[in-house]
Design a protein around this motif. Structure first.
Motif, short mmCIF file in Angstrom:
data_model
loop_
_atom_site.label_atom_id
_atom_site.label_comp_id
_atom_site.label_asym_id
_atom_site.label_seq_id
_atom_site.Cartn_x
_atom_site.Cartn_y
_atom_site.Cartn_z
N SER A 17 0.84 -1.20 0.00
CA SER A 17 0.00 0.00 0.00
C SER A 17 0.87 1.25 0.00
CB SER A 17 -0.94 0.00 1.21
OG SER A 17 -0.21 0.00 2.41
N VAL A 20 1.88 1.98 -3.54
CA VAL A 20 0.77 2.53 -4.32
C VAL A 20 0.60 4.01 -4.00
CG1 VAL A 20 -1.72 2.43 -4.73
CG2 VAL A 20 -0.41 0.32 -4.56
N ARG A 24 1.25 7.09 -6.64
CA ARG A 24 0.24 8.12 -6.93
C ARG A 24 0.80 9.51 -6.69
NH1 ARG A 24 -3.65 9.29 -4.37
NH2 ARG A 24 -3.51 8.14 -2.42
N GLN A 31 -6.77 9.25 -5.70
CA GLN A 31 -7.25 7.87 -5.74
C GLN A 31 -8.23 7.67 -6.89
OE1 GLN A 31 -8.67 7.63 -1.67
NE2 GLN A 31 -6.91 6.39 -1.07
N ALA A 35 -8.29 4.82 -9.86
CA ALA A 35 -9.49 4.01 -10.10
C ALA A 35 -9.87 4.04 -11.58
CB ALA A 35 -10.65 4.49 -9.24
N ILE A 45 -9.73 0.82 -3.71
CA ILE A 45 -8.44 1.49 -3.60
C ILE A 45 -8.30 2.15 -2.23
CG2 ILE A 45 -7.05 3.42 -4.48
CD1 ILE A 45 -8.11 2.58 -7.30
N GLU A 49 -5.38 0.96 0.41
CA GLU A 49 -4.33 1.91 0.81
C GLU A 49 -4.28 2.15 2.32
OE1 GLU A 49 -4.16 5.57 -1.35
OE2 GLU A 49 -3.68 4.57 -3.22
N THR A 61 -6.73 -7.77 -9.23
CA THR A 61 -6.79 -6.39 -8.75
C THR A 61 -5.39 -5.81 -8.69
OG1 THR A 61 -8.79 -6.83 -7.49
CG2 THR A 61 -7.49 -4.90 -6.83
N LEU A 65 -3.89 -2.64 -10.94
CA LEU A 65 -3.29 -1.46 -10.31
C LEU A 65 -1.86 -1.26 -10.79
CD1 LEU A 65 -4.56 -1.89 -6.63
CD2 LEU A 65 -5.30 -0.15 -8.28
#
Length: 90
Positions: A17, A20, A24, A31, A35, A45, A49, A61, A65
């Motif tokens: 997480s 991720v 980002r 988020q 998505a 998401i 996270e 999934t 991602l």
């Protein structure tokens, strides 16, 4: 039971997480942006996270991602002394 040959492939998919969120941030994505790019629901998401460590999600999934983030220019870095990370390729 997974065969010995498939184990490294599964480990390559593992992302955290923290990775991720960092990815980002590098992309300046909300988020919602992730998505839309991945096809993974916004509530999923948000949930993923908030849980520290390796994403607790179905393989598809995680694949979606990761594909979306990599397509946008993020590279996932394996444990190189300091642990898993991300960097922007462009």
């Amino acid at each position: 039971m997974a065969s010995i040959k498939s184990i490294p492939e599964v480990l390559k998919l593992s992302i955290t997480s923290e990775q991720v969120r960092a990815a980002r941030a590098l992309l300046r994505w909300e988020q919602r942006d992730l998505a839309e790019a991945s096809g993974v629901s916004l509530p999923s998401i948000k949930r993923l996270e908030t849980q520290p460590g390796v994403l607790a999600a179905q393989e598809r999934t995680i694949v979606e991602l990761r594909k979306a983030l990599e397509k946008a220019g993020v590279e996932f870095i394996a444990k190189n002394g300091g642990g898993p990370g991300v960097r922007l390729l462009r």
